[in-house]
Design a protein around this motif. Structure first.
Motif, short mmCIF file in Angstrom:
data_model
loop_
_atom_site.label_atom_id
_atom_site.label_comp_id
_atom_site.label_asym_id
_atom_site.label_seq_id
_atom_site.Cartn_x
_atom_site.Cartn_y
_atom_site.Cartn_z
N ALA A 4 2.18 -15.42 -1.23
CA ALA A 4 2.92 -14.27 -1.75
C ALA A 4 2.14 -12.99 -1.47
CB ALA A 4 3.14 -14.42 -3.25
N LEU A 5 2.88 -11.90 -1.37
CA LEU A 5 2.27 -10.56 -1.26
C LEU A 5 3.00 -9.66 -2.24
CD1 LEU A 5 2.01 -10.09 2.62
CD2 LEU A 5 0.09 -10.36 1.04
N GLN A 6 2.27 -9.07 -3.17
CA GLN A 6 2.87 -8.18 -4.16
C GLN A 6 2.55 -6.73 -3.79
OE1 GLN A 6 4.81 -8.77 -7.29
NE2 GLN A 6 5.14 -6.67 -6.62
N PHE A 7 3.58 -5.98 -3.50
CA PHE A 7 3.43 -4.58 -3.10
C PHE A 7 3.93 -3.66 -4.21
CE2 PHE A 7 4.33 -7.04 0.74
CZ PHE A 7 3.35 -6.61 1.62
N VAL A 8 3.49 -2.41 -4.15
CA VAL A 8 4.16 -1.37 -4.92
C VAL A 8 4.85 -0.44 -3.94
CG1 VAL A 8 2.56 -1.43 -6.88
CG2 VAL A 8 2.15 0.18 -5.01
N VAL A 9 5.93 0.18 -4.45
CA VAL A 9 6.58 1.29 -3.74
C VAL A 9 6.01 2.55 -4.38
CG1 VAL A 9 8.77 2.41 -3.23
CG2 VAL A 9 8.65 -0.10 -3.41
N ALA A 10 5.31 3.35 -3.59
CA ALA A 10 4.63 4.54 -4.14
C ALA A 10 5.22 5.80 -3.53
CB ALA A 10 3.13 4.47 -3.83
N GLU A 11 5.30 6.85 -4.37
CA GLU A 11 5.68 8.17 -3.85
C GLU A 11 4.59 8.59 -2.87
OE1 GLU A 11 7.82 10.49 -7.53
OE2 GLU A 11 5.66 10.30 -7.53
N LYS A 12 5.02 9.13 -1.73
CA LYS A 12 4.01 9.40 -0.70
C LYS A 12 3.00 10.45 -1.13
CE LYS A 12 4.64 8.63 4.02
NZ LYS A 12 5.35 8.86 5.27
N ALA A 13 3.48 11.54 -1.71
CA ALA A 13 2.57 12.65 -1.99
C ALA A 13 1.53 12.28 -3.05
CB ALA A 13 3.38 13.87 -2.44
N SER A 14 1.98 11.65 -4.12
CA SER A 14 1.07 11.36 -5.25
C SER A 14 0.46 9.97 -5.18
CB SER A 14 1.86 11.47 -6.55
OG SER A 14 2.86 10.46 -6.58
N ASP A 15 1.02 9.09 -4.38
CA ASP A 15 0.66 7.66 -4.31
C ASP A 15 0.95 6.96 -5.64
OD1 ASP A 15 -0.15 5.60 -2.55
OD2 ASP A 15 -2.04 5.41 -3.64
N ARG A 16 1.76 7.56 -6.50
CA ARG A 16 2.10 6.95 -7.79
C ARG A 16 3.16 5.86 -7.59
NH1 ARG A 16 5.65 7.75 -12.15
NH2 ARG A 16 4.61 7.46 -14.17
N ALA A 17 2.92 4.71 -8.22
CA ALA A 17 3.88 3.59 -8.10
C ALA A 17 5.16 3.93 -8.85
CB ALA A 17 3.27 2.32 -8.65
N ILE A 18 6.30 3.79 -8.16
CA ILE A 18 7.61 4.00 -8.81
C ILE A 18 8.42 2.70 -8.81
CG2 ILE A 18 7.73 6.47 -8.32
CD1 ILE A 18 9.60 5.78 -5.94
N GLY A 19 7.86 1.66 -8.22
CA GLY A 19 8.55 0.37 -8.18
C GLY A 19 7.67 -0.66 -7.50
N THR A 20 8.27 -1.81 -7.27
CA THR A 20 7.53 -2.91 -6.63
C THR A 20 8.43 -3.61 -5.62
OG1 THR A 20 8.24 -4.42 -8.38
CG2 THR A 20 6.06 -3.43 -8.63
N CYS A 21 7.83 -4.28 -4.68
CA CYS A 21 8.54 -5.25 -3.86
C CYS A 21 7.59 -6.40 -3.54
CB CYS A 21 9.21 -4.64 -2.63
SG CYS A 21 8.19 -3.61 -1.61
N LEU A 22 8.17 -7.54 -3.29
CA LEU A 22 7.41 -8.79 -3.28
C LEU A 22 7.93 -9.70 -2.19
CD1 LEU A 22 5.68 -11.00 -4.91
CD2 LEU A 22 7.77 -11.40 -6.22
N LEU A 23 7.01 -10.28 -1.44
CA LEU A 23 7.36 -11.41 -0.57
C LEU A 23 6.73 -12.63 -1.20
CD1 LEU A 23 6.64 -9.86 2.96
CD2 LEU A 23 8.89 -10.33 1.97
N PHE A 24 7.49 -13.67 -1.45
CA PHE A 24 6.95 -14.84 -2.13
C PHE A 24 7.67 -16.10 -1.65
CE2 PHE A 24 10.03 -15.48 -5.82
CZ PHE A 24 10.92 -14.49 -5.43
N ARG A 25 7.20 -17.24 -2.19
CA ARG A 25 7.73 -18.54 -1.76
C ARG A 25 7.70 -18.66 -0.24
NH1 ARG A 25 12.61 -18.40 -5.92
NH2 ARG A 25 11.46 -18.94 -7.79
N LEU A 26 6.56 -18.27 0.36
CA LEU A 26 6.40 -18.42 1.81
C LEU A 26 6.48 -19.91 2.16
CD1 LEU A 26 5.58 -17.38 4.64
CD2 LEU A 26 3.22 -17.76 3.96
N GLU A 27 7.37 -20.22 3.07
CA GLU A 27 7.46 -21.57 3.64
C GLU A 27 6.96 -21.43 5.07
OE1 GLU A 27 8.55 -24.56 2.57
OE2 GLU A 27 9.24 -23.98 0.56
N GLU A 28 5.71 -21.82 5.24
CA GLU A 28 5.04 -21.55 6.51
C GLU A 28 5.75 -22.21 7.69
OE1 GLU A 28 0.93 -22.57 6.24
OE2 GLU A 28 0.62 -22.15 8.37
#
Ligand SMILES: CC(C)(COP(=O)(O)OP(=O)(O)OC[C@H]1O[C@@H](n2cnc3c(N)ncnc32)[C@H](O)[C@@H]1OP(=O)(O)O)[C@@H](O)C(=O)NCCC(=O)NCCS
Length: 191
Positions: A67-91
């Motif tokens: 899995a990879l857990q990301f945040v969605v950040a505002e570009k200017a401030s780098d403040r997280a405003i949300g998340t997105c996730l890749l998970f349950r990788l089936e290689e």
């Protein structure tokens, strides 16, 4: 091969980068809002301890390489405003599942469309995935629309797939193939 964490991915208005512990106060604001979590399979965060527990679970999951857990950040401030996730990788199948959440104050501006577009470029490019899936509550029309606009196909209804918030829930399954992605890529964000 398990996921190798990518560098930050820059979109026009947002940056998609790996989660850091310092993001937790901003993400508490997102996930402590009932309007955000009502159609998600987890409880609304009540206290900062919920954020810390989630961070621990995500760090452990990411350490597996599945899995990879990301945040969605505002570009200017780098403040997280949300998340997105890749998970349950089936290689073996080069397949993973996609999840995403955006703070309510930021809905309706095409920001998740933009963030996921950047993430899908990476998922189908350097990360080498062949298929992405998303499970969506059938009442979640905004989420279904985001996926549709990215080119996902609604592939079916999985009956009583989730038991969450005291009830068994049906979910829609949406899928997108790497071979479909270049043709569906939308580069211009909404104003
Ligand atoms: C789903 C979510 C990520 C969408 O983010 P967003 O940045 O507001 O999405 P966008 O602005 O890119 O697009 C939303 C689309 O849904 C449409 N939409 C919004 N609410 C809708 C509704 N109730 N009925 C139908 N369409 C709706 C918008 O008009 C827009 O369509 P358009 O692209 O044709 O203009 C956000 O609402 C969210 O975080 N919700 C709570 C968490 C969640 O449900 N996550 C997904 C779990 S599967």
């Amino acid at each position: 091969m398990p996921f190798a964490p990518p560098a930050a991915i820059e979109a026009e208005r947002v940056r998609v980068r790996l989660l850091a512990e310092s993001d937790l106060p901003a993400l508490f604001a997102v996930n402590s809002d009932e309007a955000v979590t009502s159609m998600l399979p987890y409880a609304t965060w009540q206290t900062p301890a919920d954020a810390e527990a989630w961070f621990g679970r995500m760090a452990a999951l990411q350490a597996t390489g599945l899995a990879l857990q990301f945040v969605v950040a505002e570009k200017a401030s780098d403040r997280a405003i949300g998340t997105c996730l890749l998970f349950r990788l089936e290689e073996g199948s080069q397949r993973a599942e996609l999840g995403y959440v955006l703070g309510r104050a930021h809905w309706g501006r095409g920001l998740m469309h933009e963030a996921l577009g950047a993430l899908l470029d990476s998922a189908f490019g350097p990360l080498g995935l062949r298929r992405l899936e998303a499970e969506v509550d059938p009442r979640n029309l905004a989420s279904a629309r985001v996926l549709q606009r990215l080119g996902f196909t609604r592939e079916g209804l999985l009956r009583q797939r989730w038991v969450t918030k005291g009830a068994a829930k049906d979910v829609e399954i949406h899928g997108l193939l790497r071979s479909e992605w270049p043709a569906t890529r939308v580069s211009s964000p909404k104003a």
